[in-house]
Design an enzyme around this catalytic site. Structure first.
Site, PDB file in Angstrom:
ATOM      1  N   GLY A 164      37.447  33.931  39.414  1.00  0.00           N
ATOM      2  CA  GLY A 164      36.399  34.945  39.258  1.00  0.00           C
ATOM      3  C   GLY A 164      35.331  34.772  40.321  1.00  0.00           C
ATOM      4  O   GLY A 164      34.997  33.650  40.688  1.00  0.00           O
TER       5      GLY A 164
ATOM      6  N   ARG B 196      44.319  36.752  41.827  1.00  0.00           N
ATOM      7  CA  ARG B 196      45.235  35.842  41.148  1.00  0.00           C
ATOM      8  C   ARG B 196      46.531  35.774  41.954  1.00  0.00           C
ATOM      9  O   ARG B 196      46.938  36.740  42.578  1.00  0.00           O
ATOM     10  CB  ARG B 196      45.581  36.392  39.759  1.00  0.00           C
ATOM     11  CG  ARG B 196      44.553  35.998  38.731  1.00  0.00           C
ATOM     12  CD  ARG B 196      45.016  36.430  37.359  1.00  0.00           C
ATOM     13  NE  ARG B 196      44.007  37.285  36.777  1.00  0.00           N
ATOM     14  CZ  ARG B 196      44.240  38.163  35.828  1.00  0.00           C
ATOM     15  NH1 ARG B 196      45.478  38.338  35.366  1.00  0.00           N
ATOM     16  NH2 ARG B 196      43.273  38.890  35.331  1.00  0.00           N
TER      17      ARG B 196
ATOM     18  N   ASP C 152      37.861  25.302  37.875  1.00  0.00           N
ATOM     19  CA  ASP C 152      38.796  24.178  37.725  1.00  0.00           C
ATOM     20  C   ASP C 152      40.258  24.627  37.838  1.00  0.00           C
ATOM     21  O   ASP C 152      41.108  23.881  38.307  1.00  0.00           O
ATOM     22  CB  ASP C 152      38.523  23.384  36.437  1.00  0.00           C
ATOM     23  CG  ASP C 152      38.508  24.256  35.211  1.00  0.00           C
ATOM     24  OD1 ASP C 152      38.730  25.480  35.330  1.00  0.00           O
ATOM     25  OD2 ASP C 152      38.276  23.722  34.109  1.00  0.00           O
TER      26      ASP C 152
ATOM     27  N   THR D   5      31.444  29.163  39.882  1.00  0.00           N
ATOM     28  CA  THR D   5      31.737  29.906  38.657  1.00  0.00           C
ATOM     29  C   THR D   5      30.448  30.056  37.873  1.00  0.00           C
ATOM     30  O   THR D   5      29.649  29.120  37.814  1.00  0.00           O
ATOM     31  CB  THR D   5      32.781  29.194  37.777  1.00  0.00           C
ATOM     32  OG1 THR D   5      32.766  29.796  36.483  1.00  0.00           O
ATOM     33  CG2 THR D   5      32.472  27.719  37.592  1.00  0.00           C
TER      34      THR D   5
ATOM     35  N   ASP E 294      30.039  30.191  34.748  1.00  0.00           N
ATOM     36  CA  ASP E 294      30.062  29.550  33.430  1.00  0.00           C
ATOM     37  C   ASP E 294      29.505  28.130  33.401  1.00  0.00           C
ATOM     38  O   ASP E 294      29.206  27.604  32.333  1.00  0.00           O
ATOM     39  CB  ASP E 294      31.494  29.522  32.880  1.00  0.00           C
ATOM     40  CG  ASP E 294      31.970  30.906  32.511  1.00  0.00           C
ATOM     41  OD1 ASP E 294      31.124  31.767  32.193  1.00  0.00           O
ATOM     42  OD2 ASP E 294      33.188  31.142  32.545  1.00  0.00           O
TER      43      ASP E 294
ATOM     44  N   ASP F  36      31.044  25.429  33.659  1.00  0.00           N
ATOM     45  CA  ASP F  36      31.866  24.591  32.792  1.00  0.00           C
ATOM     46  C   ASP F  36      32.769  23.638  33.564  1.00  0.00           C
ATOM     47  O   ASP F  36      33.900  23.387  33.166  1.00  0.00           O
ATOM     48  CB  ASP F  36      32.698  25.472  31.862  1.00  0.00           C
ATOM     49  CG  ASP F  36      33.583  26.435  32.632  1.00  0.00           C
ATOM     50  OD1 ASP F  36      33.410  26.550  33.871  1.00  0.00           O
ATOM     51  OD2 ASP F  36      34.444  27.070  32.015  1.00  0.00           O
TER      52      ASP F  36
ATOM     53  N   ARG G 292      33.597  31.593  27.495  1.00  0.00           N
ATOM     54  CA  ARG G 292      34.694  31.553  26.541  1.00  0.00           C
ATOM     55  C   ARG G 292      34.824  30.164  25.916  1.00  0.00           C
ATOM     56  O   ARG G 292      35.046  30.019  24.743  1.00  0.00           O
ATOM     57  CB  ARG G 292      36.003  31.968  27.231  1.00  0.00           C
ATOM     58  CG  ARG G 292      36.891  32.775  26.299  1.00  0.00           C
ATOM     59  CD  ARG G 292      37.946  33.550  27.043  1.00  0.00           C
ATOM     60  NE  ARG G 292      37.349  34.576  27.909  1.00  0.00           N
ATOM     61  CZ  ARG G 292      38.043  35.353  28.724  1.00  0.00           C
ATOM     62  NH1 ARG G 292      39.356  35.204  28.825  1.00  0.00           N
ATOM     63  NH2 ARG G 292      37.441  36.265  29.444  1.00  0.00           N
TER      64      ARG G 292
END
Lengths: 322, 322, 322, 322
Positions: C11, C72, C103, C126, C128, C130, C172
Site C-alpha cells: 500500500g 501486487r 513487512d 506504511t 499502520d 505495525d 486491521r
C-alpha cells in the site's frame, strides 16, 4: 496535596490547551481540586484564580492558543510580586503549581518555589523547541507543519517564475524549526543561528544549483541566523548573484492554529505526567520526553544548559539538496 | 481554426493549471490541435511552443502555480518583439491564442492582435480580482481562503495575549481580498485602497472596541491602502493608542497552493468557454462570469474600466464589527 | 557497489516519495548510479527499471503516493518469479536493492536476497505503523493528522446535535492509529485489536458520560477491533443504549495527501541511512528509528516479532476521557 | 419590532455560526434586543430562549457546527407543539423569528407563521445546496472543498496503484455537490440523482479511458444517484469490467469543519439581510442570493419548486474527462 493550579506563560503554542485539559482531568481523576490561573503570572498576582471542572476543558483539545491566556508580568520579576503571588495561592488553598511555558517562565517558577516553598512542575510549551531536557516541546510539531505548508505554497510560485525565495521562519536563538522545514521543504540552503555561514558559499551553491538545472530555489533562514534579518540578507544575495530575490517572513502565523495529533498526544502525556509527579512529591522539575520516555529534569537545567540541534539532520539536508 | 495555443502570463494564480487543462481538453474534444507556450510572452518570442495532448494535462487540476510557467518579457513590449512572436505562431501553424493572466497581459495580447491579426481570447487569472468585466478571477477564491486561514491562526495568538494584530494582505490597487477576508476574519477594521481612511477613526474604533469588552483585535489592511505600508501604519497606531501592535505580512504565500473547488470549476468553465468562443470566431475579448453567466467583454475594457468593490459588503463588515 | 535500485511495494504511504528522493540523491552524492523500479516487484519481473537523476526526483518531496507506483505481484511469490527478478537486476547492472514498504514486502526482499544473493535493505513505509523494529513508519504521522482532522469535523456535528459518532480508522491488526487519534480527538472510548473489549463496558461508559454532562461522544474503533466492523458495532450499541449512532469509515483517504514535516524528515533520514548502510556492506536489514536513533534490524524480525502499542498512552486516554 | 430571535434547525452546516453572529450583531446595531433559541424548534417548545449580546457571538465566525445546536422535534410537527412555541415566543417578548436551516425547517416556520402570526424569515443553511430560490446555500462551499480535498487524497492512492475509486458524496436528492467536486476532482464519471445513467455507459467510458492511457480513475457518485448506494454500484462495476473497485463514502465529515471565506461572507450577508428585512416588515420569505444580488422568495417556493443543477457544468465535466 489536595488542590493544584495550572497556568500558561510566555508566547502561546498550539497544544497548550491540550496540556491544560490533561492537567485538569488527571487531577480530577485522582480526586483532587484543580484551579486555572488566568493571564500567567500576572493573574497569580491579581488573584485571577478559578476552579475548573472536567467539563470546563471540554472541546478545547483541538484549539490553538490558550484558554487560560498568557501575559507578561513585570511585577512577578520582583520579590514583592512573587510574595503576592504565593500569598494568593495560599489564600485559594492551592498547594502545587504547574507552569506551561518556556525557559523564561520556568525561571519565574523556580524563584517562586525557592522563595516561598511552592511546589512547582514545568511543562515545556513553545514552538521554538529550544528547551534543554526534552527532545520536543509542545507546539513545535504544529509550527513545523504550518511553515512547511507555507513553503510548499511559495514553491508553486518559485517554480512558475524560476525565482529565488528567501523564507524566514521563527527561531531567534535556535534553528530547530528552520532545519526541519528546510529539509522538508527541499530548501537549497538552510541558515541557522547555530552555524556560522559564509554568504559567498550560499550564493555559489545557488549559482551551481542553477547550473545543475534547478530553475527555482528556496532558502530557509531562522530569524536569528543573520544580523539584520531576511531583508538585509536578501539585498546581499541580490547584490552577489544578480537575481531578484523574493522574501517571505512567516511570523506569528506559525504560532497559531489547531495542534497536530502529535502535539495533542505530547501535551496529554506531559500534562498527565506532571500531575502524577506532583502528587508523588516531585517538584522543581520539568516534565519532558527523551529517548528514555517521560523524564523529569531540574528546572535550572532548562535555561542553563544548551540544547543542540540535530547535526546529522543538518548533514542530510545538505546531501539531499544536491 | 485548426490549431490553437495557450500561455500563462503575469503573476501565477491557483487554478491556472485547471484553466490550461480545460483549454487543452476542450480543443482536443473539438478535434483541434493545441500547443502550450512556455514562460509567457517570452516563450512566444523564443519559440518555446510545444504540442500538448490530453494526458499532458493529467493530474494537474489540483496543482498550484502554472505548468506552462510565467515570466516577464521586456522584448514583447516592443513592436519588434511582437512581430517575432507572431512569426513564431505562424511557423508553428497556430491560428489562435488564449492568454491566461491579468490586465497587463491582456494589453500585450491586444497589441499582438491589432498589429498582426492574431485572434486572441483572454482568461482572467490573478488572485487580486481587480479585472473589470468579470465578477471573479481565477485564483481569487483560493487566495481568500489562505488569507482567512492565516488570520484564524493569528487570532489564536491575539486572543491568548489580548493583542492587536495588523495583517497586510495582497492588493496594491484593489481591496477585494482585504474586504472579504476582513469580514470573514472578524476584523475590527478593514483598510482598502478604494476608501480614504482616517487613522484617528481607526484608532478610536479600536479603543472603543476594547471598552466594549473586545480584548483582542485584528486590523486587515490591503497592500496599497496605506502609504508606507503596514510597518508605517503600525508605528502610527502604536503612537496613537499606546498599545503594542504586531504586524503580519502574508505576501506571496497567498498566491500558491492547491486551488479551491470554486477556482477549479471557474477555471474549467472559462477555459472551455474561451475555446468554444475562439472556434466560433470570437476574438479580442476576455471570457468572464457575471450575473448573466459566462460573458465576453472587449479586452480594452479590462484595463480601461475600473471594477468596483462590493460596497454593501463593506457596510456589512462595519456593522458586524460592533 | 556501483549501481543500486529502489522500489516501493504494498500500500502507498505519504512520504514514500521523500524516501525515494533521499535514496536517489544520497546515491548520486556518493557517486553511484541509481535506478527506479516501477510498480514494485512486478516491475522487477517485467524489467521496468530506469536510471534516475537528481532532477528526476525534484519537486516530489511534498507529494503523496509514490512516483514509482506500487502493485501486487503474484509471480514474485514464486521462485521462478524471483529468479527472473534477480536476472533483470543483473542485466541492468544493479548490485543492491532498497525496498520501501511493509513487512509483506520485506518477506519478498528477504527471499530474493536468500535465493539470489541480492543485497537488500528495507525502509518501513506504511501508515499502520505495525512494523517491529522501528518506533514509527513512514506515513504514520500523516495518517494520524488526516484522521484527527476528520474527527474534529465530525465533532462539530456531534456537538451540534448531541450525537454519538462511531469512527472507524485504519488498522486491521494494529491499533496505533486508533489509539493516537482517539486520544487526540478526545474520544469517549477507543477500541483496539490488541485489547479485548467488553461492549457492555463501552455502553455503560457512554451512558455515564452523558450523566456527567457530556452531550456528544466520539468512539474511535480500529478496523480490526471488532468482528463485523463498525456497522455491526453500531447496531449493537444502538440496541444496548437506545441512542441513534452515526458511523463514519475514514478508509483510503487516510493513505493519501501531502506528507507532514515529520514524515518527510523521517523518510529523508531513512532513505539516506539505507544507502549509506548498503554502501558500507550491510544487507538483509531494515533501517528504522528507535530510542537509540537510526537502527538496523534483521528483516526477519520485522514480521516475526510483534510491535506493542503504547500501553501508557492507552491508560492516559482513559483517564482523560473522564 | 423590538425583539427578535434566531434558531438553527435541521442538519448543521459550516457557516451557521457566522449567520447567527450576523443576525445578533445587526439586530444590536439597529438597537434591537435579540435572543437565541437552543436546539431548534424543540427549544422553542421547551422555552430554551436566551438573550444574546454582541460578545456572546465573538470568536465563532470560524467555527463549524452551530452554537445554538440543532435537534429534531416531533412535537413541533403538531399544532399543539406550535401553539406552545408561539406562546413561549410571546412570553419572552419575541416579535420576529429568523430560522436558519433547510426547506424542511422552512415548512415548520411557515406553519408557525400561518397559525400564530409570528413574522418569520428563513436563511438557507444546508451543505446540499438543494433549496430553490438561492443560487447557493450556507455550507455548500465548505462541503465542496472538503470533498475535493478527500478526492485529491484518494487520487494519490489511485494513481500509485492504477486503481478505480468510487467516491460517494452527500446529496440524497440533489447532485450539486457531486457535480462540482466531480469536475474539480477530475473524475472520469459523475453520477447524479438528476441524470438517469446507464451503467454500461459508465463501464465502457472507464474501459475506453484506460485504453487512452488513463491508468487510474475516480468516479464520483451522489448518495441518491444509485439505488443500493455505492456498495451496490461497486459490485456491478466490478462484475462488468473485471477490475477491483475501491469505495469511499465521505459521509458526515463533509458537514463539519471551519467554514470557507465564501461561506462566512454569504452567511454574514444573509444574516444581515434577514434582520434588515424583518425590521422593514417583510415576512414569510427566505433571504437568498441570485444573479440580482440578495433576494427574498416566498417560503413556500423553497420546497414546492425544484432547483436545477447547472447543466452546462455537467456538459463541461464530460468534455474535460476526455
Amino acid at each position: 496535596m489536595r488542590h493544584l493550579a495550572v497556568l500558561t506563560s510566555g508566547g502561546d503554542a498550539p497544544g497548550m490547551n491540550a496540556a491544560i485539559r490533561a492537567v485538569v482531568r488527571t487531577a480530577i481523576y485522582r480526586g483532587r481540586t484543580v484551579s486555572g490561573v488566568y493571564r500567567g503570572y500576572q493573574g497569580l498576582i491579581n488573584g485571577d484564580i478559578h476552579e475548573l471542572g472536567a467539563r470546563s476543558v471540554a472541546n478545547i483539545i483541538q484549539r490553538g492558543g490558550t484558554m487560560l491566556r498568557s501575559a507578561r508580568s513585570m511585577p512577578f520579576m520582583t520579590p514583592e510580586g512573587r510574595a503576592q503571588a504565593a500569598e494568593n495561592l495560599r489564600r485559594h488553598g492551592v498547594e502545587g503549581l504547574i507552569v506551561i511555558g518556556g525557559d523564561g517562565s520556568f525561571r519565574g517558577a523556580h524563584a517562586l518555589s525557592q522563595e516561598h516553598g511552592v511546589p512547582v512542575i514545568g511543562i515545556p510549551g513553545t514552538i521554538d523547541n529550544d528547551i534543554y531536557g526534552t527532545d520536543v516541546t509542545i507546539g513545535f510539531n504544529t509550527a513545523l507543519n504550518i511553515a512547511t505548508e507555507a513553503i510548499d505554497r511559495l514553491r508553486d510560485t518559485a517554480a512558475s517564475h524560476d525565482r529565488l525565495f528567501l523564507v524566514e521562519v521563527m527561531g531567534r536563538h535556535a534553528g530547530h524549526i528552520a532545519l526541519n522545514v528546510g529539509l522538508a521543504g527541499g530548501a537549497e540552503a538552510i541558515l541557522l543561528p547555530e552555524v556560522p555561514h559564509d554568504l559567498d558559499e550560499v550564493v555559489s551553491s545557488i549559482v551551481e544549483a542553477q547550473a545543475r538545472g534547478k530553475s527555482s530555489s528556496i532558502i530557509v533562514v531562522a530569524e536569528g541566523a543573520y544580523e539584520g534579518g531576511a531583508m538585509h540578507l536578501k539585498e546581499k544575495i541580490e547584490a552577489a548573484c544578480g537575481y531578484e530575490v523574493r522574501t517571505s517572513i512567516l511570523g506569528h502565523m506559525q504560532r497559531g492554529g489547531s495542534p497536530t495529533t502529535r502535539d495533542r498526544v505530547l501535551a496529554s502525556r506531559l500534562g498527565y505526567a506532571a500531575v502524577e509527579a506532583l502528587l508523588e512529591g516531585q517538584q522543581g522539575v520539568m516534565a519532558g520526553v527523551d529517548k528514555r520516555g517521560t523524564v523529569f529534569v531540574p528546572l535550572e537545567d532548562t535555561w542553563s544548559k544548551q540544547k543542540e540541534i540535530d547535526w546529522q539532520l543538518f548533514e542530510i539536508a545538505k546531501v539531499l539538496a544536491v
